[in-house]
Design an enzyme around this catalytic site. Structure first.
Site, PDB file in Angstrom:
ATOM      1  N   HIS A 218      -3.596   4.725   4.548  1.00  0.00           N
ATOM      2  CA  HIS A 218      -4.737   3.808   4.738  1.00  0.00           C
ATOM      3  C   HIS A 218      -5.989   4.427   4.136  1.00  0.00           C
ATOM      4  O   HIS A 218      -6.703   3.805   3.357  1.00  0.00           O
ATOM      5  CB  HIS A 218      -4.926   3.529   6.225  1.00  0.00           C
TER       6      HIS A 218
ATOM      7  N   ARG B 259       0.861  -1.189   0.000  1.00  0.00           N
ATOM      8  CA  ARG B 259       0.000   0.000   0.000  1.00  0.00           C
ATOM      9  C   ARG B 259       0.891   1.231   0.000  1.00  0.00           C
ATOM     10  O   ARG B 259       1.461   1.566   1.030  1.00  0.00           O
ATOM     11  CB  ARG B 259      -0.896  -0.035   1.247  1.00  0.00           C
TER      12      ARG B 259
ATOM     13  N   TYR C 216       4.804   6.311  10.377  1.00  0.00           N
ATOM     14  CA  TYR C 216       5.186   4.906  10.572  1.00  0.00           C
ATOM     15  C   TYR C 216       5.877   4.238   9.381  1.00  0.00           C
ATOM     16  O   TYR C 216       6.351   3.115   9.507  1.00  0.00           O
ATOM     17  CB  TYR C 216       3.966   4.075  10.998  1.00  0.00           C
TER      18      TYR C 216
END
Lengths: 335, 398
Positions: free
Chosen positions: B296, B292, B305
């Site tokens: 998100h 990805r 992160y």
């Protein structure tokens, strides 16, 4: 017309549904060879095969989740949750999927799923086998929640639930499974829909609302009250969502007094909703504050304590005395 | 293992496998096809390398023998289009036209390769990131926008599209797919169901229960797991200590671990799984190893992160670029054609934008519609009371 137990009346209802509609399939744990732990599905797998009466692996969420998929495919699943206290793993599928899919898809997808749940206490069972979780489901928009109190209703209402295009949580009063009564399987189901309450004992002084296992107790209370010259009207609610408030309201407008009883805990329960709604609708017809006789706000207790938890005839009559302004257990009571 | 040690493993090893095809089960052999089977544990099947080289694979090749350069170019166009639509949707969200959007950047091959392997009569149960799968099912540009603009909770009629309303609850749809597949068997048809879910979902009880039910009932369902390495901020190493594909055999379900950025390998794996399903051989688990590359959702901040070096490494494995290189090498992607593909993508993006901005809020009283198949007395009462309330305001009550 024949005399049957409530469990046998349900069995006959399932049999009729399986015969009537090839899209009806039964799913659950131990419902096949064993015929269900309460034998409600006895003989059905033998007669309809393993594809239409399925023993499933032990996973409640999966039973409901696969039922959703079958409904997408055009089936009409009737699932059995073995005991009330085991329905919680399926809660997400019921509340987040089953209840909402018709709304979510703006009517494109129906979820004609019936969830049969033996519920309630009074059988001296171990933990998780005596609960009354109906309020969780009645609170959820999109679900119909019904419960039967006698063999005839068990039979007719189950067939109505299965025929219904909405999801129905069908609560079965397990301590009344063995109660016998006349069952007319040819009764025209459409004449009295499952979402209507029924006055089972007419009366003038107090409206006593009960459902499921406590309807019998309420009738007994009405009979006992006659000795004191008190006339109780007992309403068997039958449907917990939607609520037939019209029937309750018209009774309370005559009696001016309302007592609601259920085994489930009191806080945020059906009794609260009924008392509030009736107060809103006919406040000026009330002669006293509505009273609730319910299980306490504690987890379901050990079997040897359940008689203290469960509403019984005397506790109901004590509440009847309260709404009538007669001497009762709270006379002179201080917090 | 300490939590810190787990977290260090942000991505599983994605090395490819040069080993020969493993053993076939006898049923597959009889059917004259190669069946899914484990090879070197953790190996990733691949047909097109990131450099655009075509690798032969005795097991997968037969499943895409019909995919000539023209068909590959069509898959390329699909991927360019859905990436363009995804970019447009992110822009629409940034401009306040959408409430939210879950980008699929980097996962084009996993979704197009699998979506294009399906038949019209197969049925998709997806998560919310599968807008490219929805595209392959023929969902209109406007319908793609409805949920994210907040005008509806479903974009399309599931039965006419052959795709359920995407599940926002993680993993719930894998059970729906399994039940649907059980229904296909009962109906005596050879249609299949496919469940799309992510690496995070594999930790959910529902996904594990779905694997149990699918195996027990030999349901014709494909568990298509896009391992995009992230569940919002949690790396796949927190969900699983071993490759996700390794779990399925324990349930009695064969699995394939495939390069999810390789549209051809994904298509081959999906077709192989569909063939098993149609033959009555039951479910298959496919782990499409991908990444990805976006957040998100548009509400997320991956800079908190994501290691930029890892991000760059995955950009080098871009699913579109490798097909572009392959087609250029074979002379099937001329500048003229590339321009035509881009124009088509732009036109569809413009169509999507028009569709999006044209979606108005539904009438207020429609909030009461479709709760039940027939209105209940109490909802009729609430609706009537709210209508009276709205009527107090000028222009209210519509």
């Amino acid at each position: 017309m024949s005399e049957r137990t409530l469990a046998a009346a349900l069995n006959a209802g399932l049999r009729r549904a399986l015969e009537h509609d090839p899209k009806v399939v039964l799913m659950g744990e131990d419902i096949g060879r064993l015929g269900g732990v309460f034998r409600v599905t006895d003989g059905l797998q033998r007669d309809f095969g393993t594809e239409r009466v399925m023993d499933t692996p032990l996973a409640e969420s999966a039973i409901l989740g696969t039922a959703v998929g079958l409904a997408y495919r055009g089936y009409r699943p009737v699932v059995e949750i073995q005991f009330d206290g085991f329905i919680y793993p399926a809660f997400d599928q019921i509340v987040a999927q089953v209840a909402k899919l018709h709304y979510r898809t703006q009517g494109a997808v129906t979820m004609p799923i019936t969830v049969r749940v033996p519920y309630g206490g009074g059988i001296g069972a171990v933990e998780h086998h005596s609960e009354s979780p109906e309020a969780y489901f009645a609170h959820t928009a999109g679900l119909r929640v019904v419960t039967c109190s006698n063999p005839q209703d068990a039979h007719t209402m189950l067939r109505q639930a299965i025929a219904c295009d909405d999801p129905v949580i069908f609560f079965e009063p397990k301590r009344r499974y063995w109660v016998k009564g006349e069952v007319d399987e040819t009764l025209d189901a459409s004449t009295f829909p499952m979402d209507r309450a029924r006055v089972v004992v007419p009366g003038d002084d107090v409206t006593l609302v009960a459902y499921g296992p406590l309807v019998t107790t309420a009738r007994d209370a009405a009979l006992a009250a006659q000795d004191d010259g008190i006339s109780i009207e007992v309403v068997d609610l039958r449907s917990l969502a939607p609520l037939d408030l019209e029937t309750v309201e018209s009774s309370v407008r005559r009696t001016g007094r309302l007592v609601v009883t259920h085994e489930a805990s009191q806080h945020a329960g059906l009794g609260a909703e009924i008392a509030a709604s009736i107060t809103e609708r006919c406040f000026h017809h009330l002669e006293a504050a509505p009273a609730r006789v319910t299980g306490f706000d504690v987890p379901y207790p050990p079997a040897k304590l359940e008689e203290h938890f469960l509403p019984d005839l005397d506790r109901i009559l004590d509440a009847v005395d309260r709404v009538l302004g007669r001497r009762n257990s709270l006379t002179g009571w201080k917090a | 293992m300490l939590r810190s040690e787990i977290s260090r493993t942000s991505a599983h090893d994605d090395r490819t496998d040069d080993a020969q095809a493993g053993e076939l089960d006898p049923a597959d052999r009889r059917a004259g096809v190669t069946g899914p089977h484990p090879r070197t544990p953790g190996a990733v099947l691949q047909l097109i390398t990131p450099d655009g080289a075509r690798r032969p694979d005795a097991d997968l090749d037969p499943w895409v023998a019909d995919v000539d350069d023209e068909r590959l170019a069509a898959l390329y166009e699909d991927m360019v289009v859905v990436r363009r639509l995804d970019i447009e949707a992110v822009a629409l969200q940034r401009q306040g036209q959408l409430g939210l959007w879950p980008p699929l950047l980097g996962q084009e091959a996993a979704q197009i390769g699998s979506g294009r392997a399906l038949r019209r009569d197969d049925f998709v149960f997806s998560s919310y990131r599968e807008s490219a799968v929805a595209y392959t099912r023929g969902v209109t540009m406007t319908d793609l926008m409805r949920v994210w603009r907040g005008t509806a909770q479903a974009g399309w009629d599931p039965r006419s599209i052959g795709m359920a309303t995407p599940s926002i609850v993680i993993g719930a749809q894998t059970l729906h797919a399994t039940g649907y597949a059980m229904g296909c068997v009962m109906d005596g048809v050879d249609s299949a169901a496919i469940a799309y879910f992510g690496d995070g979902a594999t930790s959910q009880g529902d996904v594990n229960e779905a694997l149990v039910f699918a195996a027990s009932f030999a349901a014709p369902v494909i568990f298509f797991c896009q391992n995009n390495q992230w569940a919002i901020s949690e790396p796949v190493g927190l969900q699983a200590m071993r490759p996700l594909a390794d779990r399925a055999p324990g349930f009695g379900i064969p699995s394939l671990r495939v390069d999810g950025n390789d549209v051809l390998a994904v298509m081959a794996a999906t077709r192989q799984a569909l063939d098993r399903a149609r033959r009555g051989a039951g479910p298959t688990f496919i782990e499409a190893v991908t990444y990805r590359r976006g957040p998100h959702t548009t509400s997320d901040d991956p800079s908190r992160y994501v290691d930029p070096a890892v991000q760059q490494a995955w950009e080098a494995k871009d699913p579109i670029l490798r097909v572009e290189r392959l087609l250029e090498r074979s002379g099937h992607l001329t500048e003229e054609r590339a321009t035509a593909v881009r124009s088509r993508a732009d036109a569809l993006a413009a169509e999507m934008r028009r569709g999006c901005t044209g979606l108005d809020a539904p009438p207020p009283l429609s909030v009461f519609d479709h709760v039940y198949t027939s209105p209940t007395t109490w909802l009729v009462r609430q609706r009537s009371q709210y209508a009276a309330y709205l009527a107090m305001f000028e222009g209210g009550g519509r």
